[in-house]
Each structure stands twice: as C-alpha cells, then as structure tokens.
Design a protein around this motif. Sequence first.
Motif, short mmCIF file in Angstrom:
data_model
loop_
_atom_site.label_atom_id
_atom_site.label_comp_id
_atom_site.label_asym_id
_atom_site.label_seq_id
_atom_site.Cartn_x
_atom_site.Cartn_y
_atom_site.Cartn_z
N PRO A 184 19.70 28.45 27.19
CA PRO A 184 18.91 29.28 28.11
C PRO A 184 17.71 29.90 27.39
O PRO A 184 17.68 30.01 26.17
N ALA A 185 16.75 30.31 28.17
CA ALA A 185 15.58 31.00 27.63
C ALA A 185 15.55 32.43 28.13
O ALA A 185 16.13 32.76 29.17
N PHE A 186 14.88 33.31 27.38
CA PHE A 186 14.65 34.67 27.86
C PHE A 186 13.72 34.62 29.08
O PHE A 186 12.94 33.67 29.25
N PRO A 187 13.75 35.65 29.93
CA PRO A 187 12.85 35.68 31.10
C PRO A 187 11.39 35.65 30.67
O PRO A 187 11.01 36.22 29.64
N VAL A 188 10.58 35.00 31.49
CA VAL A 188 9.15 34.85 31.22
C VAL A 188 8.36 35.34 32.43
O VAL A 188 8.70 35.03 33.58
N ALA A 189 7.30 36.11 32.19
CA ALA A 189 6.31 36.45 33.20
C ALA A 189 4.98 35.87 32.75
O ALA A 189 4.70 35.80 31.55
N GLU A 190 4.16 35.44 33.71
CA GLU A 190 2.86 34.86 33.37
C GLU A 190 1.74 35.61 34.09
O GLU A 190 1.87 35.93 35.28
N VAL A 191 0.66 35.85 33.35
CA VAL A 191 -0.54 36.49 33.91
C VAL A 191 -1.70 35.55 33.62
O VAL A 191 -2.30 35.59 32.53
N PRO A 192 -2.04 34.64 34.55
CA PRO A 192 -3.10 33.67 34.28
C PRO A 192 -4.49 34.29 34.32
O PRO A 192 -4.77 35.17 35.14
N THR A 193 -5.35 33.82 33.43
CA THR A 193 -6.73 34.31 33.41
C THR A 193 -7.73 33.16 33.53
O THR A 193 -8.93 33.37 33.39
N THR A 194 -7.23 31.95 33.77
CA THR A 194 -8.07 30.80 34.08
C THR A 194 -7.51 30.13 35.32
O THR A 194 -6.35 30.35 35.69
N ILE A 253 12.03 37.90 17.40
CA ILE A 253 13.40 38.19 16.98
C ILE A 253 13.42 39.43 16.09
O ILE A 253 14.28 40.32 16.24
N LYS A 254 12.48 39.53 15.15
CA LYS A 254 12.41 40.68 14.26
C LYS A 254 12.25 41.98 15.05
O LYS A 254 12.86 43.01 14.72
N GLU A 255 11.45 41.94 16.11
CA GLU A 255 11.16 43.14 16.90
C GLU A 255 12.20 43.42 17.98
O GLU A 255 12.15 44.45 18.64
N GLY A 256 13.14 42.50 18.19
CA GLY A 256 14.19 42.70 19.18
C GLY A 256 13.72 42.55 20.62
O GLY A 256 14.31 43.13 21.54
N ALA A 257 12.68 41.74 20.85
CA ALA A 257 12.21 41.52 22.21
C ALA A 257 13.19 40.64 22.98
O ALA A 257 13.85 39.77 22.40
N ASP A 258 13.30 40.88 24.28
CA ASP A 258 14.22 40.07 25.09
C ASP A 258 13.57 39.54 26.37
O ASP A 258 14.27 39.06 27.25
N PHE A 259 12.25 39.64 26.49
CA PHE A 259 11.53 38.89 27.51
C PHE A 259 10.10 38.69 27.03
O PHE A 259 9.64 39.35 26.10
N VAL A 260 9.41 37.71 27.64
CA VAL A 260 8.11 37.28 27.16
C VAL A 260 7.10 37.32 28.30
O VAL A 260 7.41 36.91 29.42
N ILE A 261 5.89 37.79 27.99
CA ILE A 261 4.80 37.81 28.97
C ILE A 261 3.66 36.98 28.40
O ILE A 261 3.10 37.32 27.35
N GLY A 262 3.31 35.91 29.07
CA GLY A 262 2.17 35.08 28.67
C GLY A 262 0.92 35.56 29.38
O GLY A 262 0.91 35.68 30.61
N VAL A 263 -0.13 35.84 28.62
CA VAL A 263 -1.37 36.37 29.19
C VAL A 263 -2.52 35.48 28.74
O VAL A 263 -2.84 35.39 27.55
N GLY A 264 -3.16 34.80 29.69
CA GLY A 264 -4.29 33.95 29.33
C GLY A 264 -4.31 32.67 30.12
O GLY A 264 -3.81 32.59 31.24
N GLY A 265 -4.87 31.61 29.52
CA GLY A 265 -4.91 30.31 30.14
C GLY A 265 -3.64 29.53 29.86
O GLY A 265 -2.60 30.08 29.52
N GLY A 266 -3.75 28.21 29.98
CA GLY A 266 -2.57 27.39 29.83
C GLY A 266 -1.93 27.48 28.47
O GLY A 266 -0.70 27.37 28.35
N SER A 267 -2.72 27.68 27.42
CA SER A 267 -2.14 27.71 26.07
C SER A 267 -1.17 28.88 25.88
O SER A 267 -0.02 28.66 25.49
N PRO A 268 -1.57 30.14 26.14
CA PRO A 268 -0.60 31.23 26.01
C PRO A 268 0.57 31.12 26.99
O PRO A 268 1.70 31.46 26.64
N MET A 269 0.28 30.65 28.22
CA MET A 269 1.36 30.57 29.20
C MET A 269 2.38 29.51 28.82
O MET A 269 3.60 29.73 28.91
N ASP A 270 1.92 28.32 28.38
CA ASP A 270 2.85 27.30 27.92
C ASP A 270 3.62 27.78 26.69
O ASP A 270 4.84 27.61 26.60
#
Length: 385
Positions: free
Chosen positions: A132-142, A82-99
């Motif tokens: 609603p949630a902001f858009p999410v992209a996932e990049v799995p590494t496991t 919120i402080k940085e004004g982000a409006d979408f999220v990218i999860g990079v990693g295994g289940g923990s970052p993606m969840d």
Amino acid sequence: MKLYMPTKVYSEKNCVENHSRELAALGTKAMVVTGKHSSRINGSLEDVIGALERERVPYVVFDDIEENPSVETVMRARALGIKEGADFVIGVGGGSPMDASKAIALMMANPEHDERLLYTKAQVSAQGPVYPAFPVAEVPTTAGTGSEVTPYAILTKNVLPDIVLTTVPGAAAQGAFSHLEKKTKQSISHHIFPALALVDVSYLQTASRSGCIHTAVDTLAHLIESHLNTNTTSYSRIYSEMGLRTWARIKDKLLRYEIGEEEREALMRACTLGGMAITHTGTSLPHGLSYPITCEMGLPHGKAVGIFLPGFIRNYGDQEEVMKMLSLLDFGGVQPFSEYIRQLLGEVSVPEELWERTMDEVLANPAKLKNYPFMLDREHLQLFR
C-alpha cells in the motif's frame, strides 16, 4: 464495461483554502513534494503551506523534483519523509512533482524495500494491495498531464536486466541504479490514485508561452490516444469526447497565444478530463514513441508526444473513427490537423539512428503495443514519423 474514479476532485478558485480540512484529514504530518521555482512563483506552495498551518498539521517540504523525475530523486525524498515521520504526501506542480509524489508515497509506506519495489509487479490480497501507499493529494499547476486524477507515475530510470524483489532490513538501499548510463522513462508498476485533487486555474497565470503550449498538446494527446485505443469504452469516451470538444474551443487562440482566464479554465478542464480518460484506457503509440525522444533529445514531454500525433492518426487502422474524432476537434481532415500541429510545435528532426532504436524498442515491448488495436510491423510504424 467498468468505471472506476476514486479521486475526489475540487475544481474551483481558492480550492486549497476552501478544502483545507479535507487536505489535513489525510494524515498527521505532510510531505510536500514540489520543484525549485514555479510553485513559489504561482503561489500554490504558499497556499498549501498556509492551509496546513491553518489546520495545525506539521509538514516538511522536499523541493528538489526535476523535470522527468528520477528514481534516485524519489529515493532521496523517501528518506527525508521517513526521517521526518510524514504519513501523507502532497504533490504541488506539474506532472513531475505529481507523479513523483505517488512513487514517494509508495516507498515511504514500505520502508523495508529498496527502489526495486517501484518496478515490481503489484499484488493484491483480500485485504487490499500487498504494497500500500500513503495517501496522496495533488495540486496541479499546469494543464497537461492530468496526473491529479490518474494512478500513473512516470519516472526516469536506468535500464536494468530483469530483477527479483528482495527485502532489505531497515532503511532502503541507495544508489542501485546510479552507475548505469542509459536512461528511459517508464511508469512504475503500481497504480496509486490520489485521494484528493485540488484544481485551481489561478496557478496557470504564470505559465510561459512554451510551457502552456507543450502541456496543452500533452492533454490533446491523452484525449486522442484514449479515444483511439484498444481499451476505449462508452464510459471512457464520455471523458475523451467532452475533453476534445473543450480543447477545440481554444485551439485557434492557443495558436495565436491569446490565452486569458476563459482559455486557461478550458485548458485545465480538458487536462483533467484527459487524465480521467487515460485512467481507463492508458495511452498509446505517440506516448510510447516519445519517451526515448524526451530522454535523448531533451525535448519537453508534450512536444515529444505531439510530433507523433499526425502520423498516428494518418495511419490509424480505422479512418472512420479518426474522422469522428477530428470532427470533435473541429478539423475537417488529417491534413488540416497535421498543419496545425506543425504550426504550433514547429519542425522537429529526429536523428535517424535514434528513430531506428526507438522503433526497435517499441516493437520489442508488448506493453507499448497492446493499446493499439491493430497489427503493427516495422513498415507500418515507420509511417508514424
């Protein structure tokens, strides 16, 4: 029957670079959510940052996601986003970052609410989700959770009495859970499908032996628990049957740990198929039984789930269906399967007091029982150990 799979999936080498334009189109500033180390070692974080910079999309990185991410960590990440004004999220990693990325996207999009929103019943209006949630992209590494294609987000939370959601003016209240000691793993109440999944098997090359095995067993559990499930359908079994056949092709090499590129590709494919399967059915008893074991014994999630698979299939109410499932895995029966899991994971001894409490928690929670299509009492559940 119904089939709903809204996540766009690209599964190929260099897919982050190849589809950077679609990644960048999700918003105007990215919140990249990851852990401390592995995404830097395997190159996935560098690839994501490179894609955003190439598309001239600003970003902020939150790299403090722990194994079994907590509600508190989600709220710290939300505050930064919120402080940085982000409006979408990218999860990079295994289940923990993606969840965690899904939960963070929900909380960032609803800044007037505190963390209780995570476990408040989701509501839908004619215009869509009330929260609603902001858009999410996932990049799995496991190759384990399949979170890149599921709507689920499992967090570690402190046990609280029933709560009622209230709105909080301005920024979210912090630390409401911080003074309670007992923790549990629980899915948030909201279903948040990633908009985009970028699946590149190259990121598996740096996985450790134990990490590869434990995540592979998590995938196996998803495929089995989806196949033997109250909610299974002909459509969901398209995913689970294909995933089980894929897993069968590498099971012996996994036991010997002869894992090359072909085997990694099979593991990643089975993982995504497992995620698609549980999206339509949910998981079942092995997952429900595993959560207290993970929290209190510190076992990796896949290992904690895996130790309950032999008992689950041995005592499942429809043994004819069990044998069909085992044939897809190329096992001749329950005993060879049980011996395989024992060799793969080793012996695990669950303290009696913890096992008694785990059974109590499962039997007292209808949500943990509803995906098991047969009557279950304590005497029957005792056999799952």
